[in-house]
Design a protein around this motif. Structure first.
Motif, PDB file in Angstrom:
ATOM      1  N   LYS A   1      79.460 -40.114  66.834  1.00 11.70           N
ATOM      2  CA  LYS A   1      80.654 -39.675  67.433  1.00 11.70           C
ATOM      3  C   LYS A   1      81.299 -38.849  66.608  1.00 11.70           C
TER       4      LYS A   1
ATOM      5  N   SER B   1      82.323 -39.044  76.268  1.00 14.31           N
ATOM      6  CA  SER B   1      83.225 -39.577  77.178  1.00 14.31           C
ATOM      7  C   SER B   1      84.165 -40.408  76.200  1.00 14.31           C
ATOM      8  N   GLU B   2      83.986 -41.095  75.254  1.00  4.36           N
ATOM      9  CA  GLU B   2      84.759 -41.871  74.310  1.00  4.36           C
ATOM     10  C   GLU B   2      85.828 -40.843  74.001  1.00  4.36           C
TER      11      GLU B   2
ATOM     12  N   ARG C   1      74.832 -37.964  72.211  1.00  5.81           N
ATOM     13  CA  ARG C   1      74.921 -38.887  73.189  1.00  5.81           C
ATOM     14  C   ARG C   1      75.910 -38.738  74.190  1.00  5.81           C
ATOM     15  N   ARG C   2      75.840 -38.682  75.516  1.00  4.99           N
ATOM     16  CA  ARG C   2      76.823 -38.595  76.392  1.00  4.99           C
ATOM     17  C   ARG C   2      77.949 -39.403  76.179  1.00  4.99           C
ATOM     18  N   GLU C   3      77.825 -40.895  76.056  1.00  7.16           N
ATOM     19  CA  GLU C   3      78.924 -41.703  76.009  1.00  7.16           C
ATOM     20  C   GLU C   3      79.823 -41.257  74.726  1.00  7.16           C
ATOM     21  N   HIS C   4      79.338 -40.700  73.847  1.00  3.99           N
ATOM     22  CA  HIS C   4      80.373 -40.305  72.680  1.00  3.99           C
ATOM     23  C   HIS C   4      81.278 -39.345  72.934  1.00  3.99           C
TER      24      HIS C   4
END
Length: 399
Positions: A30, A72-73, A67-70
């Motif tokens: 991230k 989003s965070e 990573r997509r979730e990074h």
């Protein structure tokens, strides 16, 4: 001082500045993702999901541990990124938010008058009413406000509250807190942007200096028009004046065009390119780029540097398209070698390749095709489909 630069060296420098020269398999994480976005400046957002949405593909093409979730965070939880306008809607580091306050001021003074004439009486009251609704009731999506006023038929027929949301966002009074199925969720800007990024101001001269200086740093070399266009925050006249004012810091650069023609005078910071030997060659693998990749944003610059003519044909009638609805450029090393028409069929679980075109002089050697297939396998995994499906005639344009 005037420096002459070969076309190949110019391509290598620009790819390096756009962070396309690093090993794409290195661990990112991230924090690394935030540095990457800050290094390239912004990542354009687009709703078309033919294979993958533009922002995800732009980042994946630079690092395939992304990573997509990074993302989003960083956007929705940490507040280290925000969405707003450059030349188009983009994801931008919140560390730059203070400079966007000047854009908000311009939007408030200039665009609001146009929207007021367009929407007519009640425009200001509608904006105020919408703002107060969010201030007291919390974040909303457009569909949650006055759905009975909606008129179908395109963006020019947005219902009044959706118009107000967009205006308030463009003015910086609202920000995008998150997205739900790609629909914007709006909230007060001070509730979205962390205080350490939200607070503070810079003078207009400081703003112009940052906009021009940071653009040139990310481009490596540029005309004053390219400097202005990078963020789309200052006018070409302001960029030209900045260049004139800072000539003591700048060298003139003459770059060999890819397809002949007259070289255009560019500028770079003094000392350029003393560290050219330290600029790595980009990976030899083939990478599929998003049509909205920042490497391609300035189509004229792309053509001068890479000899690659590219236009998105989404809005071209099908019968008049030269290639296809949404065709992806192919980068191999430091060259743009072709384009590919493909689509992810998530019901069937396949990445369907419709057609491949290679640029003149680029041979469909077995090794090159193998590299392409390896990249398509990587994209299929990233997109979440099981296989690459080569449709009949996919290689009909290869000689």
């Amino acid at each position: 001082m005037t420096i002459r630069l070969s076309n190949r060296d110019a391509r290598r420098i620009f790819l390096f500045k756009q962070r396309l020269s690093a090993a794409p398999h290195r661990a990112l994480g991230k924090d690394g993702l935030l540095r990457l976005i800050r290094d390239i400046g912004f990542v354009q957002v687009d709703s078309i999901g033919t294979v993958e949405r533009a922002h995800h593909q732009i980042l994946f093409s630079r690092n395939q541990t992304y990573r997509r979730e990074h993302l989003s965070e960083l956007l929705e939880e940490d507040g280290e990124l925000f969405e707003h306008w450059t030349h188009d809607a983009s994801i931008i580091p919140s560390a730059f938010f203070v400079y966007w306050k000047h854009r908000f001021k311009w939007e408030s003074e200039t665009l609001s008058e146009r929207w007021r004439k367009w929407r007519g009486d009640g425009f200001d009251a509608g904006c105020d009413e919408t703002y107060e609704r969010i201030a007291s009731g919390g974040a909303v999506m457009a569909r949650e406000l006055k759905e009975d006023h909606h008129e179908s038929g395109g963006w020019w027929n947005w219902h009044p509250s959706k118009t107000a949301l967009e205006v308030l966002w463009r003015q910086g009074r609202l920000a995008i807190a998150r997205r739900v199925n790609f629909q914007k969720v709006y909230d007060l800007t001070e509730r979205v942007i962390p205080a350490h990024h939200y607070d503070g101001d810079v003078s207009h001269p400081e703003f112009v200096d940052w906009a021009c200086r940071s653009a040139l740093e990310r481009l490596g070399f540029a005309t004053h028009g390219e400097i202005a266009a990078f963020w789309d925050l200052v006018s070409p006249e302001e960029a030209k004046a900045w260049v004139a004012e800072h000539r003591g810091e700048l060298d003139e650069i003459v770059i060999e065009p890819a397809n002949g023609g007259k070289p255009r005078l560019s500028y770079a910071f003094a000392g350029f390119p003393d560290n050219l030997a330290d600029v790595p060659d980009p990976p030899a693998r083939i990478r599929v780029l998003s049509p909205f990749d920042p490497l391609l944003r300035d189509r004229n610059r792309t053509e001068r540097l890479f000899g690659f003519f590219y236009r998105i044909e989404v809005f071209v009638p099908e019968a008049k398209r030269e290639y296809g609805y949404y065709v992806f450029p192919l980068l191999e090393g430091d060259r743009l070698i072709g384009r590919i028409d493909m689509k992810a069929d998530r019901k069937r679980g396949s990445l369907d390749v419709k057609r491949l075109w290679l640029e003149q002089g680029v041979k469909p050697a077995s090794g090159r095709i193998d590299k392409l297939m390896a990249e398509l396998d990587r994209i299929a995994r990233f997109t979440g489909v099981a296989e690459v499906n080569l449709l009949e005639g996919w290689n009909a344009d290869l000689s």
